[in-house]
Design an enzyme around this catalytic site. Structure first.
Site, PDB file in Angstrom:
ATOM      1  N   ASP A 221      51.916  43.492  33.710  1.00  0.00           N
ATOM      2  CA  ASP A 221      50.402  43.453  34.373  1.00  0.00           C
ATOM      3  C   ASP A 221      49.672  44.234  33.093  1.00  0.00           C
ATOM      4  O   ASP A 221      50.103  45.445  32.866  1.00  0.00           O
ATOM      5  CB  ASP A 221      50.371  44.228  35.522  1.00  0.00           C
ATOM      6  CG  ASP A 221      48.936  43.823  36.158  1.00  0.00           C
ATOM      7  OD1 ASP A 221      48.286  42.955  35.894  1.00  0.00           O
ATOM      8  OD2 ASP A 221      48.455  44.827  36.930  1.00  0.00           O
ATOM      9  N   HIS A 222      48.606  43.542  32.670  1.00  0.00           N
ATOM     10  CA  HIS A 222      47.782  44.134  31.758  1.00  0.00           C
ATOM     11  C   HIS A 222      48.446  44.723  30.376  1.00  0.00           C
ATOM     12  O   HIS A 222      48.275  45.924  30.063  1.00  0.00           O
ATOM     13  CB  HIS A 222      46.979  45.170  32.328  1.00  0.00           C
ATOM     14  CG  HIS A 222      45.896  44.649  33.285  1.00  0.00           C
ATOM     15  ND1 HIS A 222      44.828  43.936  32.944  1.00  0.00           N
ATOM     16  CD2 HIS A 222      46.211  44.711  34.794  1.00  0.00           C
ATOM     17  CE1 HIS A 222      44.148  43.710  34.012  1.00  0.00           C
ATOM     18  NE2 HIS A 222      44.896  44.167  35.106  1.00  0.00           N
TER      19      HIS A 222
ATOM     20  N   GLU B 132      43.387  36.711  29.513  1.00  0.00           N
ATOM     21  CA  GLU B 132      42.301  37.106  30.250  1.00  0.00           C
ATOM     22  C   GLU B 132      40.989  36.719  29.439  1.00  0.00           C
ATOM     23  O   GLU B 132      40.910  37.269  28.182  1.00  0.00           O
ATOM     24  CB  GLU B 132      42.270  38.449  30.770  1.00  0.00           C
ATOM     25  CG  GLU B 132      40.918  38.833  31.519  1.00  0.00           C
ATOM     26  CD  GLU B 132      40.974  40.203  32.403  1.00  0.00           C
ATOM     27  OE1 GLU B 132      41.992  40.288  33.088  1.00  0.00           O
ATOM     28  OE2 GLU B 132      40.000  40.801  32.527  1.00  0.00           O
TER      29      GLU B 132
ATOM     30  N   HIS C 238      38.951  46.185  39.789  1.00  0.00           N
ATOM     31  CA  HIS C 238      39.976  47.111  40.024  1.00  0.00           C
ATOM     32  C   HIS C 238      39.875  48.013  41.030  1.00  0.00           C
ATOM     33  O   HIS C 238      38.410  48.673  41.014  1.00  0.00           O
ATOM     34  CB  HIS C 238      40.815  47.539  38.731  1.00  0.00           C
ATOM     35  CG  HIS C 238      41.472  46.480  38.276  1.00  0.00           C
ATOM     36  ND1 HIS C 238      41.140  46.262  36.995  1.00  0.00           N
ATOM     37  CD2 HIS C 238      42.421  45.519  38.454  1.00  0.00           C
ATOM     38  CE1 HIS C 238      41.974  45.119  36.457  1.00  0.00           C
ATOM     39  NE2 HIS C 238      42.686  44.942  37.372  1.00  0.00           N
ATOM     40  N   GLY C 239      40.485  48.464  41.971  1.00  0.00           N
ATOM     41  CA  GLY C 239      40.353  49.923  42.842  1.00  0.00           C
ATOM     42  C   GLY C 239      40.067  49.496  44.246  1.00  0.00           C
ATOM     43  O   GLY C 239      39.780  48.409  44.713  1.00  0.00           O
TER      44      GLY C 239
ATOM     45  N   HIS D 118      42.128  38.980  39.485  1.00  0.00           N
ATOM     46  CA  HIS D 118      42.600  40.282  39.496  1.00  0.00           C
ATOM     47  C   HIS D 118      41.695  40.907  40.614  1.00  0.00           C
ATOM     48  O   HIS D 118      40.773  40.546  40.861  1.00  0.00           O
ATOM     49  CB  HIS D 118      42.496  40.851  37.947  1.00  0.00           C
ATOM     50  CG  HIS D 118      43.536  40.554  37.249  1.00  0.00           C
ATOM     51  ND1 HIS D 118      44.455  41.758  36.788  1.00  0.00           N
ATOM     52  CD2 HIS D 118      43.926  39.326  36.608  1.00  0.00           C
ATOM     53  CE1 HIS D 118      45.330  41.080  35.704  1.00  0.00           C
ATOM     54  NE2 HIS D 118      45.153  39.681  35.824  1.00  0.00           N
TER      55      HIS D 118
ATOM     56  N   ILE E 139      47.426  42.150  43.733  1.00  0.00           N
ATOM     57  CA  ILE E 139      47.194  42.991  44.886  1.00  0.00           C
ATOM     58  C   ILE E 139      48.036  44.309  44.640  1.00  0.00           C
ATOM     59  O   ILE E 139      49.184  44.517  44.557  1.00  0.00           O
ATOM     60  CB  ILE E 139      47.607  42.552  46.122  1.00  0.00           C
ATOM     61  CG1 ILE E 139      46.760  41.308  46.525  1.00  0.00           C
ATOM     62  CG2 ILE E 139      47.476  43.599  47.312  1.00  0.00           C
ATOM     63  CD1 ILE E 139      47.503  40.258  47.476  1.00  0.00           C
ATOM     64  N   ASP E 140      47.117  45.363  44.309  1.00  0.00           N
ATOM     65  CA  ASP E 140      47.616  46.655  44.192  1.00  0.00           C
ATOM     66  C   ASP E 140      47.081  47.634  45.088  1.00  0.00           C
ATOM     67  O   ASP E 140      47.713  48.398  45.813  1.00  0.00           O
ATOM     68  CB  ASP E 140      47.342  47.238  42.694  1.00  0.00           C
ATOM     69  CG  ASP E 140      48.191  48.592  42.418  1.00  0.00           C
ATOM     70  OD1 ASP E 140      48.877  49.163  43.091  1.00  0.00           O
ATOM     71  OD2 ASP E 140      47.966  49.000  41.334  1.00  0.00           O
TER      72      ASP E 140
HETATM   73  P1  13P Z   1      43.427  45.697  43.111  1.00  0.00           P
HETATM   74  O1  13P Z   1      43.018  47.025  42.406  1.00  0.00           O
HETATM   75  O2  13P Z   1      42.122  45.282  43.929  1.00  0.00           O
HETATM   76  O3  13P Z   1      44.415  45.877  44.030  1.00  0.00           O
HETATM   77  O4  13P Z   1      43.741  44.879  41.758  1.00  0.00           O
HETATM   78  C1  13P Z   1      44.863  45.000  41.282  1.00  0.00           C
HETATM   79  C2  13P Z   1      45.122  44.162  39.884  1.00  0.00           C
HETATM   80  O5  13P Z   1      44.335  43.250  39.509  1.00  0.00           O
HETATM   81  C3  13P Z   1      46.234  44.453  39.305  1.00  0.00           C
HETATM   82  O6  13P Z   1      46.332  43.743  37.848  1.00  0.00           O
HETATM   83  O1  G3H Z   2      45.102  46.500  37.187  1.00  0.00           O
HETATM   84  C1  G3H Z   2      45.799  47.597  37.287  1.00  0.00           C
HETATM   85  C2  G3H Z   2      46.644  47.831  38.403  1.00  0.00           C
HETATM   86  O2  G3H Z   2      45.999  48.375  39.687  1.00  0.00           O
HETATM   87  C3  G3H Z   2      47.820  49.023  38.050  1.00  0.00           C
HETATM   88  O3  G3H Z   2      47.127  50.114  37.760  1.00  0.00           O
HETATM   89  O4  G3H Z   2      47.694  51.018  35.602  1.00  0.00           O
HETATM   90  O5  G3H Z   2      47.316  52.607  37.709  1.00  0.00           O
HETATM   91  O6  G3H Z   2      49.374  51.185  37.502  1.00  0.00           O
HETATM   92  P1  G3H Z   2      48.015  51.263  37.237  1.00  0.00           P
HETATM   93 ZN    ZN Z   3      44.435  43.445  36.839  1.00  0.00          ZN
END
Ligand code: 13P
Ligand code: G3H
Ligand code: ZN
Length: 309
Positions: A82-83, A134, A180-181, A211, A255-256
């Site tokens: 991811d990212h 992206e 995010h968040g 995302h 979803i995080d």
């Molecule tokens: P959320 O913070 O909305 O869960 O998004 C997660 C995300 O995009 C991880 O790449």
């Molecule tokens: O997009 C980011 C994800 O929510 C991951 O978050 O970099 O704190 O692990 P993190």
């Molecule tokens: Zn993301």
């Protein structure tokens, strides 16, 4: 069954009008909760690892845990970076056996984004790995931007055909107003479905990624607040908007934050109700269970990918 790429998952999701959940993982209990939910709902899964998660857990540990999940569940599971923000990070994930990587060069110029994405695509495709890129930038609620600056962050549909044809990328994350968040909107939630529809028109049958797609489940925020936590103003993407995106071209929903909320809510509640407990298994088991419930809810009510494994 071995780890799979997202190619077949996305093709079926596109045609079926549903989306695959991409869940961020940092430890064993999270992986187990997600995979138990996938097993019970017979759903394909994407487990994704950020560079922060790699630093926290060591990618070798996470890779082995995910391999155990594949062995234990027999589900189609993709392991995704991811990212990823550099070629070196993407290369390292590919060399470690990830089946999918994201190169996030959205903060660079359009030309630089194409250049870096193409470099990753070339390396990945030679090894049978798929690539997400992206275009556009996700806003943060802390970014107090004026309307023209906000518009500049959304994905420009005029750029998507050139970007995809020049890079050869397999899926594209776009910015339509999510962030995010756990604090996504100050007022009413608003997503630019017009941009998503125009992108889909320009890129027929091409998988789009969303995302920042946690709905910030109010029940979990409530448990956290009732057990000593504080999250005033927490707000996510309404579930009906995510459902709508899943029926359109969006094939991957990230979803995080909702998993973080579930994990934290269960631990806060448990410790509040059992102040004498100090065996981590006593509070990690309910945390794992709430992750499972949260993911089951997503698979059935938001993503629509239950029964699709
Ligand atoms: P959320 O913070 O909305 O869960 O998004 C997660 C995300 O995009 C991880 O790449
Ligand atoms: O997009 C980011 C994800 O929510 C991951 O978050 O970099 O704190 O692990 P993190
Ligand atoms: Zn993301």
């Amino acid at each position: 069954m071995a780890l799979v790429t997202t190619k077949e998952m996305f093709a079926k999701a596109y045609d079926g009008g549903y989306a695959i959940g991409a869940f961020n993982v940092n430890n064993m209990e999270m992986i187990q909760g997600i995979v138990e939910a996938g097993k019970e709902e017979h759903a394909p899964l994407i487990l994704q690892v950020s560079s922060g998660a790699r630093k926290y857990a060591n990618p070798r540990y996470l890779k082995k845990l995910v391999e155990a999940a594949v062995e234990d569940s027999g589900l189609p599971i993709a392991l995704h970076l991811d990212h990823g923000d550099t070629f070196e990070l993407c290369k390292s994930a590919i060399d470690d056996g990830f089946t999918s990587v994201m190169i996030d060069a959205s903060h660079h110029s359009f030309e630089e984004n194409i250049k870096l994405t193409s470099q990753v695509v070339k390396y990945a495709h030679d090894k049978g790995v798929v690539v997400e890129a992206e275009l556009g930038r996700l806003a943060g609620i802390e970014d107090d931007v004026n309307v023209s600056a906000e518009n500049a962050m959304y994905t420009d549909p005029d750029q998507v055909e050139e970007f995809v044809s020049k890079t050869g990328v397999d899926s594209l994350a776009i910015a339509i107003g999510t962030s995010h968040g756990a604090f996504k909107f100050k007022g009413d939630p608003k997503l630019r479905f017009d941009i998503l529809e125009e992108v889909a028109r320009r890129l027929p049958k091409f998988p789009i990624v969303l995302h920042g797609a946690s709905s910030v489940i109010p029940e979990y925020v409530d448990i956290i607040q009732k057990n000593g936590g504080s999250m005033p103003g927490a707000q996510g993407v309404p579930e009906e908007m995510l459902r709508k995106a899943a029926t359109l071209a969006v094939c991957k929903i990230n979803i995080d934050s909702d998993l973080r909320l579930a994990f934290t809510a269960a631990i806060r509640k448990h410790m509040n109700e059992n102040p004498s407990h100090f065996d981590p298994r006593q509070y990690l088991a309910p945390a794992r269970e709430l992750i499972k419930q949260a993911v089951k809810h997503k698979l059935v009510n938001v993503l629509g990918c239950n029964g699709k494994a």
